[in-house]
Design a protein around this motif. Structure first.
Motif, short mmCIF file in Angstrom:
data_model
loop_
_atom_site.label_atom_id
_atom_site.label_comp_id
_atom_site.label_asym_id
_atom_site.label_seq_id
_atom_site.Cartn_x
_atom_site.Cartn_y
_atom_site.Cartn_z
N ASN A 83 0.84 -1.27 -0.06
CA ASN A 83 -0.05 0.14 0.08
C ASN A 83 0.78 1.25 0.12
O ASN A 83 0.57 1.90 0.83
N LYS A 84 1.95 1.14 -0.75
CA LYS A 84 2.68 2.44 -0.92
C LYS A 84 2.10 3.40 -2.07
O LYS A 84 1.72 3.04 -3.29
N GLN A 85 2.51 4.62 -1.89
CA GLN A 85 1.98 5.81 -3.02
C GLN A 85 3.10 5.64 -3.96
O GLN A 85 4.41 5.42 -3.88
N VAL A 86 2.87 5.73 -5.38
CA VAL A 86 3.79 5.60 -6.49
C VAL A 86 3.50 7.14 -7.35
O VAL A 86 2.26 7.44 -7.46
N TYR A 87 4.49 7.16 -8.34
CA TYR A 87 4.39 7.98 -9.29
C TYR A 87 4.07 7.18 -10.51
O TYR A 87 4.99 6.47 -10.85
N LEU A 88 2.93 7.59 -11.18
CA LEU A 88 2.66 6.79 -12.45
C LEU A 88 3.00 7.71 -13.75
O LEU A 88 2.55 8.82 -13.71
N THR A 89 3.77 7.23 -14.46
CA THR A 89 3.84 8.21 -15.90
C THR A 89 3.20 7.24 -16.94
O THR A 89 3.81 6.05 -17.17
N VAL B 227 1.83 11.57 -19.17
CA VAL B 227 1.12 12.32 -17.89
C VAL B 227 1.78 11.80 -16.60
O VAL B 227 1.98 10.53 -16.61
N ILE B 228 1.89 12.41 -15.74
CA ILE B 228 2.52 12.14 -14.26
C ILE B 228 1.55 12.32 -13.22
O ILE B 228 1.04 13.31 -13.00
N GLN B 229 0.90 11.32 -12.56
CA GLN B 229 0.21 11.17 -11.49
C GLN B 229 0.58 10.54 -10.33
O GLN B 229 1.67 9.53 -10.50
N THR B 230 0.20 10.95 -9.03
CA THR B 230 0.65 10.31 -7.78
C THR B 230 -0.80 9.32 -7.20
O THR B 230 -1.82 10.09 -7.47
N GLY B 231 -0.53 8.30 -6.75
CA GLY B 231 -1.55 7.43 -6.42
C GLY B 231 -1.25 6.23 -5.75
O GLY B 231 -0.08 5.85 -5.52
N PHE B 232 -2.26 5.51 -5.39
CA PHE B 232 -2.08 4.15 -4.79
C PHE B 232 -2.63 3.10 -5.60
O PHE B 232 -3.81 3.08 -6.20
N PHE C 210 -6.02 2.21 -9.98
CA PHE C 210 -5.17 3.06 -9.16
C PHE C 210 -6.12 4.19 -8.61
O PHE C 210 -6.87 4.52 -9.34
N ILE C 211 -5.95 4.54 -7.42
CA ILE C 211 -6.71 5.75 -6.88
C ILE C 211 -5.93 6.95 -6.96
O ILE C 211 -4.75 7.06 -6.21
N ASP C 212 -6.32 8.11 -7.42
CA ASP C 212 -5.75 9.41 -7.57
C ASP C 212 -5.55 9.83 -6.36
O ASP C 212 -6.25 9.98 -5.56
N GLU C 213 -4.28 10.50 -5.74
CA GLU C 213 -4.01 11.21 -4.93
C GLU C 213 -4.92 12.39 -4.59
O GLU C 213 -5.51 12.56 -3.41
N VAL C 214 -5.16 13.22 -5.61
CA VAL C 214 -5.81 14.59 -5.50
C VAL C 214 -7.39 14.52 -5.17
O VAL C 214 -7.88 14.97 -4.33
N PHE C 215 -7.93 13.82 -6.21
CA PHE C 215 -9.29 13.60 -6.17
C PHE C 215 -10.14 12.23 -5.70
O PHE C 215 -11.00 12.09 -5.32
N GLU C 216 -9.02 11.39 -5.33
CA GLU C 216 -9.33 10.14 -4.95
C GLU C 216 -10.43 9.57 -5.60
O GLU C 216 -11.33 8.53 -5.08
N LEU C 217 -10.11 9.45 -6.84
CA LEU C 217 -11.12 8.71 -7.84
C LEU C 217 -10.26 7.23 -8.27
O LEU C 217 -9.11 7.54 -8.39
N LYS C 218 -11.19 6.36 -8.55
CA LYS C 218 -10.48 5.00 -9.26
C LYS C 218 -10.35 5.39 -10.75
O LYS C 218 -11.25 5.61 -11.41
N ASN C 219 -9.12 5.12 -11.29
CA ASN C 219 -8.74 5.20 -12.61
C ASN C 219 -8.67 3.80 -12.98
O ASN C 219 -7.49 2.88 -12.58
N LYS C 220 -9.16 3.30 -14.26
CA LYS C 220 -8.69 2.18 -14.68
C LYS C 220 -7.95 2.23 -15.86
O LYS C 220 -8.33 3.07 -16.88
N MET C 221 -6.75 1.63 -16.00
CA MET C 221 -6.12 1.89 -17.47
C MET C 221 -5.35 0.60 -17.46
O MET C 221 -5.20 -0.26 -16.90
N ARG C 222 -4.71 0.64 -18.94
CA ARG C 222 -4.01 -0.68 -19.43
C ARG C 222 -2.69 -0.57 -19.08
O ARG C 222 -2.14 0.55 -19.00
N SER D 187 -0.38 -1.52 -21.03
CA SER D 187 0.22 -1.21 -21.98
C SER D 187 0.62 0.54 -22.16
O SER D 187 1.67 0.92 -22.90
N GLU D 188 -0.11 1.31 -21.41
CA GLU D 188 0.19 2.76 -21.55
C GLU D 188 1.02 3.27 -20.35
O GLU D 188 1.44 4.37 -20.65
N LEU D 189 1.47 2.07 -19.32
CA LEU D 189 2.31 2.82 -18.46
C LEU D 189 3.85 3.15 -19.10
O LEU D 189 3.99 2.22 -19.87
#
Length: 105
Positions: free
Chosen positions: A51-57, A65-70, A83-95, A97-99
């Motif tokens: 349950n560590k916070q990460v920078y996602l590019t 795009v660079i975001q922080t979240g869990f 992943f859950i965005d740190e700022v708005f605490e929204l759930k984001n579903k991603m592929r 392959s986009e990372l």
């Protein structure tokens, strides 16, 4: 481009100028090696279990795009993660392959 902004009085003209500016900032999606993909996968799994916070590019619409979240969920076979965005605490579903890169905060 900035010097032409005062002349963008018509909405169509402003939209056209904005598209030109956005096209200038577009980058191609980098191709990752097997080693880089394995490192990203290990980092995602560790962040999920600890349950560590990460920078996602990631790559989206020609932009890096660079975001922080869990990380909440990783499905390697389905090629997606949540992943859950740190700022708005929204759930984001991603592929996966986009990372481009994942780093701990």
């Amino acid at each position: 481009m900035k010097k032409w902004r005062p002349f963008a009085t018509m909405p169509e003209q402003y939209i056209g100028l904005q598209e030109v500016i956005n096209k200038q900032h577009e980058v191609t999606q980098p191709v990752l090696t097997e080693e880089q993909m394995e490192q990203i996968n290990f980092t995602l799994i560790e962040a999920l279990h600890a349950n560590k916070q990460v920078y996602l590019t990631y790559y989206k619409n020609g932009q890096r795009v660079i975001q922080t979240g869990f990380i909440q969920f990783v499905d390697s076979l389905g090629n997606l993660f949540v992943f859950i965005d740190e700022v708005f605490e929204l759930k984001n579903k991603m592929r996966l392959s986009e990372l481009i890169d994942v780093r701990f905060v």
